[in-house]
Design a protein around this motif. Structure first.
Motif, PDB file in Angstrom:
ATOM      1  N   ALA A 157       6.864  73.882 -70.332  1.00 60.44           N
ATOM      2  CA  ALA A 157       7.431  73.905 -71.682  1.00 60.44           C
ATOM      3  C   ALA A 157       8.939  73.662 -71.665  1.00 60.44           C
ATOM      4  O   ALA A 157       9.476  72.920 -72.489  1.00 60.44           O
ATOM      5  CB  ALA A 157       7.129  75.244 -72.354  1.00 60.44           C
ATOM      6  N   ILE A 158       9.627  74.269 -70.704  1.00 57.45           N
ATOM      7  CA  ILE A 158      11.080  74.088 -70.593  1.00 57.45           C
ATOM      8  C   ILE A 158      11.406  72.642 -70.236  1.00 57.45           C
ATOM      9  O   ILE A 158      12.348  72.043 -70.773  1.00 57.45           O
ATOM     10  CB  ILE A 158      11.671  75.061 -69.553  1.00 57.45           C
ATOM     11  CG1 ILE A 158      11.582  76.498 -70.078  1.00 57.45           C
ATOM     12  CG2 ILE A 158      13.116  74.699 -69.232  1.00 57.45           C
ATOM     13  CD1 ILE A 158      12.048  77.545 -69.100  1.00 57.45           C
ATOM     14  N   LYS A 159      10.606  72.055 -69.347  1.00 58.94           N
ATOM     15  CA  LYS A 159      10.815  70.653 -68.986  1.00 58.94           C
ATOM     16  C   LYS A 159      10.599  69.753 -70.198  1.00 58.94           C
ATOM     17  O   LYS A 159      11.332  68.784 -70.414  1.00 58.94           O
ATOM     18  CB  LYS A 159       9.870  70.248 -67.865  1.00 58.94           C
ATOM     19  CG  LYS A 159      10.223  70.853 -66.514  1.00 58.94           C
ATOM     20  CD  LYS A 159       9.211  70.443 -65.457  1.00 58.94           C
ATOM     21  CE  LYS A 159       9.531  71.088 -64.118  1.00 58.94           C
ATOM     22  NZ  LYS A 159       8.502  70.728 -63.095  1.00 58.94           N
ATOM     23  N   ASP A 160       9.578  70.079 -71.020  1.00 60.45           N
ATOM     24  CA  ASP A 160       9.301  69.297 -72.228  1.00 60.45           C
ATOM     25  C   ASP A 160      10.476  69.371 -73.192  1.00 60.45           C
ATOM     26  O   ASP A 160      10.865  68.365 -73.805  1.00 60.45           O
ATOM     27  CB  ASP A 160       8.034  69.809 -72.909  1.00 60.45           C
ATOM     28  CG  ASP A 160       6.772  69.429 -72.168  1.00 60.45           C
ATOM     29  OD1 ASP A 160       6.844  68.520 -71.315  1.00 60.45           O
ATOM     30  OD2 ASP A 160       5.724  70.043 -72.444  1.00 60.45           O
ATOM     31  N   LEU A 161      11.024  70.566 -73.348  1.00 53.89           N
ATOM     32  CA  LEU A 161      12.177  70.738 -74.234  1.00 53.89           C
ATOM     33  C   LEU A 161      13.346  69.883 -73.761  1.00 53.89           C
ATOM     34  O   LEU A 161      13.964  69.165 -74.545  1.00 53.89           O
ATOM     35  CB  LEU A 161      12.596  72.206 -74.283  1.00 53.89           C
ATOM     36  CG  LEU A 161      11.783  73.134 -75.181  1.00 53.89           C
ATOM     37  CD1 LEU A 161      12.189  74.580 -74.931  1.00 53.89           C
ATOM     38  CD2 LEU A 161      11.998  72.776 -76.647  1.00 53.89           C
ATOM     39  N   LYS A 162      13.640  69.962 -72.477  1.00 56.60           N
ATOM     40  CA  LYS A 162      14.778  69.210 -71.928  1.00 56.60           C
ATOM     41  C   LYS A 162      14.537  67.710 -71.992  1.00 56.60           C
ATOM     42  O   LYS A 162      15.450  66.945 -72.289  1.00 56.60           O
ATOM     43  CB  LYS A 162      15.038  69.674 -70.493  1.00 56.60           C
ATOM     44  CG  LYS A 162      15.490  71.134 -70.413  1.00 56.60           C
ATOM     45  CD  LYS A 162      15.472  71.671 -68.999  1.00 56.60           C
ATOM     46  CE  LYS A 162      16.567  71.078 -68.152  1.00 56.60           C
ATOM     47  NZ  LYS A 162      16.615  71.712 -66.810  1.00 56.60           N
ATOM     48  N   ARG A 163      13.307  67.299 -71.742  1.00 60.39           N
ATOM     49  CA  ARG A 163      12.973  65.877 -71.784  1.00 60.39           C
ATOM     50  C   ARG A 163      13.108  65.302 -73.196  1.00 60.39           C
ATOM     51  O   ARG A 163      13.435  64.131 -73.386  1.00 60.39           O
ATOM     52  CB  ARG A 163      11.546  65.651 -71.269  1.00 60.39           C
ATOM     53  CG  ARG A 163      11.152  64.178 -71.196  1.00 60.39           C
ATOM     54  CD  ARG A 163       9.819  63.971 -70.523  1.00 60.39           C
ATOM     55  NE  ARG A 163       8.731  64.622 -71.242  1.00 60.39           N
ATOM     56  CZ  ARG A 163       8.075  65.677 -70.808  1.00 60.39           C
ATOM     57  NH1 ARG A 163       8.398  66.220 -69.640  1.00 60.39           N
ATOM     58  NH2 ARG A 163       7.089  66.199 -71.499  1.00 60.39           N
ATOM     59  N   ASN A 164      12.885  66.152 -74.196  1.00 60.87           N
ATOM     60  CA  ASN A 164      12.974  65.723 -75.593  1.00 60.87           C
ATOM     61  C   ASN A 164      14.338  65.999 -76.218  1.00 60.87           C
ATOM     62  O   ASN A 164      14.484  65.945 -77.443  1.00 60.87           O
ATOM     63  CB  ASN A 164      11.882  66.405 -76.417  1.00 60.87           C
ATOM     64  CG  ASN A 164      10.515  65.806 -76.175  1.00 60.87           C
ATOM     65  OD1 ASN A 164      10.171  64.769 -76.709  1.00 60.87           O
ATOM     66  ND2 ASN A 164       9.719  66.474 -75.335  1.00 60.87           N
ATOM     67  N   GLY A 165      15.323  66.306 -75.383  1.00 59.07           N
ATOM     68  CA  GLY A 165      16.688  66.456 -75.876  1.00 59.07           C
ATOM     69  C   GLY A 165      17.139  67.867 -76.174  1.00 59.07           C
ATOM     70  O   GLY A 165      18.261  68.075 -76.627  1.00 59.07           O
ATOM     71  N   GLY A 166      16.290  68.859 -75.921  1.00 56.52           N
ATOM     72  CA  GLY A 166      16.674  70.247 -76.153  1.00 56.52           C
ATOM     73  C   GLY A 166      17.613  70.755 -75.064  1.00 56.52           C
ATOM     74  O   GLY A 166      17.456  70.404 -73.893  1.00 56.52           O
TER      75      GLY A 166
END
Length: 201
Positions: A157-166
């Motif tokens: 989930a954290i990787k998804d956030l970072k990958r999407n600009g979070g």
């Protein structure tokens, strides 16, 4: 901040901490963006008759945020005041509302009027609503349930956030059993800010 996974507002769980925060940082706005399972109004014991969804539906550029019916003031001991916007009426399309251009313009107006904006978002594992919110936030505080969260899912989930600009600025581990202190050392990290195997950079 129903704080099972990603919740931007951890401070709300400890009322004293929130009071201390608004005492130190003036002009704070709290927005309940968990449109699927709103909880801020229950925690603060205030009305949810009108809130974010109502404001977004009638939003007009240039109009002060405080002029909308769904904006409430919560007074704390010591004179501190917290401005709160609850979730409002249920909508069939939470992701569309939160990712809409009107939502973006609303937040732009709020930035002009408030020093700090705290967004209480839905759990990352439950809905995709969090992604558009993370993109318009200066930082994301990821809250992890020590008793029930799966470590691999949290890292993903954290990787998804970072990958999407979070911009993930930190991780909070709650519901920790302090009788087993050795379990929650630095080795219990979730890979926040780290490389692929979870080690810190």
């Amino acid at each position: 901040m129903s704080f099972s996974e990603l919740k931007s507002l951890w401070l709300l769980k400890v009322d004293l901490s929130l009071s201390s925060f608004i005492y130190s940082y003036k002009n704070v706005l709290l927005i309940d963006c968990d449109l699927r399972n709103a909880s801020v109004h229950k925690t603060l014991h205030i009305s949810n008759r009108s809130g974010l969804t109502n404001i977004i539906s009638e939003f007009q550029e240039g109009l002060s945020i405080n002029s909308y019916e769904g904006v409430q003031q919560v007074q704390y001991d010591g004179g501190q005041t917290l401005t709160v916007i609850t979730a409002g009426h249920r909508v069939p399309n939470p992701s569309e509302v939160l990712g809409s251009k009107r939502m973006g313009r609303f937040l732009e107006q709020a930035r002009k009027e408030f020093g700090y904006i705290i967004i209480d978002s839905p759990p990352m594992a439950v809905a995709s609503d969090t992604i558009p919110l993370s993109n318009v936030s200066d930082g994301v505080l990821y809250v992890v349930d020590a008793k029930s969260s799966d470590k691999r899912r949290v890292k993903t989930a954290i990787k998804d956030l970072k990958r999407n600009g979070g911009h993930v600025i930190g991780v909070v581990l709650n519901k920790v059993d302090m009788s087993d202190e050795n379990r929650y050392g630095y080795g219990y990290g979730y890979g926040y800010g780290g490389d692929e195997d979870g080690k810190k950079k």
